[in-house]
Design a protein around this motif. Structure first.
Motif, PDB file in Angstrom:
ATOM      1  N   ASN A 182       0.814  -1.214   0.000  1.00 37.66           N
ATOM      2  CA  ASN A 182       0.000   0.000   0.000  1.00 37.66           C
ATOM      3  C   ASN A 182       0.847   1.264   0.000  1.00 37.66           C
ATOM      4  OD1 ASN A 182      -3.165  -0.243   0.557  1.00 37.66           O
ATOM      5  ND2 ASN A 182      -2.156  -2.022   1.460  1.00 37.66           N
ATOM      6  N   PHE A 183       2.094   1.144   0.417  1.00 39.60           N
ATOM      7  CA  PHE A 183       2.913   2.323   0.638  1.00 39.60           C
ATOM      8  C   PHE A 183       3.998   2.487  -0.426  1.00 39.60           C
ATOM      9  CE2 PHE A 183       1.900   0.316   4.829  1.00 39.60           C
ATOM     10  CZ  PHE A 183       0.759   1.069   5.064  1.00 39.60           C
ATOM     11  N   GLY A 184       3.885   1.741  -1.505  1.00 48.75           N
ATOM     12  CA  GLY A 184       4.848   1.854  -2.587  1.00 48.75           C
ATOM     13  C   GLY A 184       5.152   0.493  -3.184  1.00 48.75           C
ATOM     14  N   TYR A 202      11.966  -1.780  -1.051  1.00 45.57           N
ATOM     15  CA  TYR A 202      11.111  -1.013  -1.958  1.00 45.57           C
ATOM     16  C   TYR A 202      11.888  -0.614  -3.208  1.00 45.57           C
ATOM     17  CZ  TYR A 202       7.325  -0.591   1.441  1.00 45.57           C
ATOM     18  OH  TYR A 202       6.283  -0.876   2.298  1.00 45.57           O
ATOM     19  N   TYR A 207       9.390   5.553  -0.662  1.00 43.48           N
ATOM     20  CA  TYR A 207       8.440   4.597  -0.102  1.00 43.48           C
ATOM     21  C   TYR A 207       8.906   4.111   1.274  1.00 43.48           C
ATOM     22  CZ  TYR A 207       7.193   4.221  -5.108  1.00 43.48           C
ATOM     23  OH  TYR A 207       6.848   4.481  -6.401  1.00 43.48           O
ATOM     24  N   PHE A 210       8.457   6.741   3.883  1.00 39.59           N
ATOM     25  CA  PHE A 210       7.046   6.878   4.279  1.00 39.59           C
ATOM     26  C   PHE A 210       6.673   5.809   5.302  1.00 39.59           C
ATOM     27  CE2 PHE A 210       2.515   6.103   3.949  1.00 39.59           C
ATOM     28  CZ  PHE A 210       1.982   7.379   3.920  1.00 39.59           C
ATOM     29  N   PHE A 260       0.879   0.408  -7.770  1.00 39.45           N
ATOM     30  CA  PHE A 260       0.971   1.754  -8.320  1.00 39.45           C
ATOM     31  C   PHE A 260       1.587   1.722  -9.716  1.00 39.45           C
ATOM     32  CE2 PHE A 260       1.237   2.103  -3.724  1.00 39.45           C
ATOM     33  CZ  PHE A 260       0.294   3.085  -3.443  1.00 39.45           C
ATOM     34  N   MET A 266       1.972   9.203  -7.231  1.00 42.37           N
ATOM     35  CA  MET A 266       1.422   8.289  -6.244  1.00 42.37           C
ATOM     36  C   MET A 266       0.997   9.040  -4.992  1.00 42.37           C
ATOM     37  SD  MET A 266       4.223   5.268  -6.700  1.00 42.37           S
ATOM     38  CE  MET A 266       4.730   4.784  -8.345  1.00 42.37           C
ATOM     39  N   ASN A 267      -0.194   8.750  -4.526  1.00 45.02           N
ATOM     40  CA  ASN A 267      -0.706   9.338  -3.302  1.00 45.02           C
ATOM     41  C   ASN A 267      -0.649   8.281  -2.209  1.00 45.02           C
ATOM     42  OD1 ASN A 267      -1.923  11.089  -1.515  1.00 45.02           O
ATOM     43  ND2 ASN A 267      -3.999  10.610  -2.193  1.00 45.02           N
ATOM     44  N   LEU A 268       0.399   8.329  -1.384  1.00 48.49           N
ATOM     45  CA  LEU A 268       0.583   7.331  -0.342  1.00 48.49           C
ATOM     46  C   LEU A 268      -0.216   7.722   0.891  1.00 48.49           C
ATOM     47  CD1 LEU A 268       4.438   6.746  -0.633  1.00 48.49           C
ATOM     48  CD2 LEU A 268       2.591   5.574  -1.835  1.00 48.49           C
ATOM     49  N   SER A 344      -7.539  -1.370  -0.135  1.00 48.06           N
ATOM     50  CA  SER A 344      -6.519  -0.349   0.102  1.00 48.06           C
ATOM     51  C   SER A 344      -6.941   0.525   1.284  1.00 48.06           C
ATOM     52  CB  SER A 344      -6.311   0.517  -1.151  1.00 48.06           C
ATOM     53  OG  SER A 344      -7.527   1.113  -1.551  1.00 48.06           O
TER      54      SER A 344
END
Length: 350
Positions: A182-184, A202, A207, A210, A260, A266-268, A344
């Motif tokens: 979900n985060f990258g 990652y 990512y 984050f 993604f 990308m909107n994390l 998500s």
């Protein structure tokens, strides 16, 4: 089977103001300044010496000014996962230099005034690691009179993270992928259940940063996860140690599994109790079906249907974030009414 024989320390050793730290999969850029900054909040640090540097055997000797400071620092370190960092009292006793103490041997490393306690394993991880990964680094030390540097400025980000404290008999690399993708976009995941940690690599540093900033102390299954940066090639170095993990504990991502599109912005979003469920059939996109599908993972507090003419989606709010993470781990890309649903995190409210 890998086992560890801990030293049996005398009471006098427990009054020592010196600590011996053993780390697994540390970042390459750790320095004496980092440990001094980390532990200085518990009392003056007299000196720090890095004794050995390798992925599975990184040893650091910390001398606090007083035993009380050492005791406070050890209490803090013991609260971290015992499998990522081990801390024990150490005492430099000259009469022991020529022999051994219970299950520990004493060696001199480049400095005749310093002995290092190196614990013996009945079957050592270091016996498995390549020989060229076991060389001793030159000793570096920092005195307490030197300027203390903020630890955040020393711990440099990398694209690879260590998730420490991973527990749960139902956990595997795929379930971790379901959450942390979900985060990258992810390159690889390696789960070492034996030592209760996982490595996630990652594709981009943004990512991993984050995740480091937004996912500390996450709870899911039996885990309470603490996250740190490690060497970028940590997974590649451990991958050959296939006795430490099963096939389902190693996962390699691909463009087909990436969440993604790398060409789009990308909107994390951080983890949330509210989950966005998409790729539903029209017949499934209703509160009753969602309640039935997710209530086995915890308490469903609310459901909101988001159907359009061509897309059928729902929001599901779980009672706790821990339950939401377990839903994500177990239900992302699983079938509901013969269609693989996508789950998500979302900032939407119900």
């Amino acid at each position: 089977m890998i086992s560890f024989s801990s030293p049996i320390l005398s009471e006098s050793w427990k009054n020592s103001n010196m600590l011996l730290l053993s780390l697994i999969a540390p970042p390459e850029n750790l320095s004496p300044e980092y440990f001094c900054s980390l532990l200085n909040q518990y009392g003056p640090v007299h000196q720090v010496k890095i004794l050995n540097k390798s992925l599975m055997d990184y040893k650091v000797l910390v001398e606090m000014e007083t035993h009380e400071a050492a005791k406070s620092a050890k209490s803090f370190l013991d609260q971290l996962s015992s499998n990522f960092i081990k801390c024990q009292y150490y005492q430099d006793e000259k009469p022991l230099l020529s022999g051994s103490y219970n299950n520990c041997s004493l060696d001199l490393i480049n400095d005749s005034t310093l002995s290092t306690q190196r614990c013996r394993h009945s079957t050592s991880l270091n016996d498995i690691v390549q020989e060229d990964d076991k060389h001793l680094s030159s000793i570096r030390s920092i005195l307490s009179s030197q300027r203390i540097i903020n630890s955040s400025s020393i711990m440099q980000p990398t694209i690879t993270l260590c998730l420490n404290g991973i527990k749960g008999k139902n956990l595997d690399a795929q379930k971790l992928y379901n959450i942390f993708s979900n985060f990258g976009n992810i390159d690889k995941i390696l789960l070492i259940k034996l030592k209760n940690f996982a490595l996630i690599k990652y594709l981009k540093e943004e990512y991993s940063i984050f995740v480091f900033q937004n996912c500390q102390k996450l709870q899911f299954f039996d885990s309470v996860v603490s996250i740190s940066f490690v060497a970028e090639d940590a997974i590649d170095q451990l991958k050959s140690l296939d006795t430490l993990y099963n096939e389902q504990d190693y996962y390699v991502g691909s463009q087909e599994t990436d969440r993604f599109n790398s060409n789009n912005k990308m909107n994390l979003l951080p983890p949330s109790q509210v989950l966005h469920i998409s790729n539903l059939k029209k017949v499934s996109s209703n509160a009753e079906t969602m309640w039935d599908a997710f209530s086995e993972f915890g308490v469903v507090e609310a459901v909101k249907v988001l159907n359009t003419q061509f897309k059928f989606m729902c929001l599901v709010k779980m009672e706790t974030l821990q339950q939401a993470l377990e839903v994500m781990a177990q239900m992302h890309n699983e079938e509901i009414d013969n269609r693989n649903v996508q789950i998500s995190f979302t900032k939407a409210k119900i």
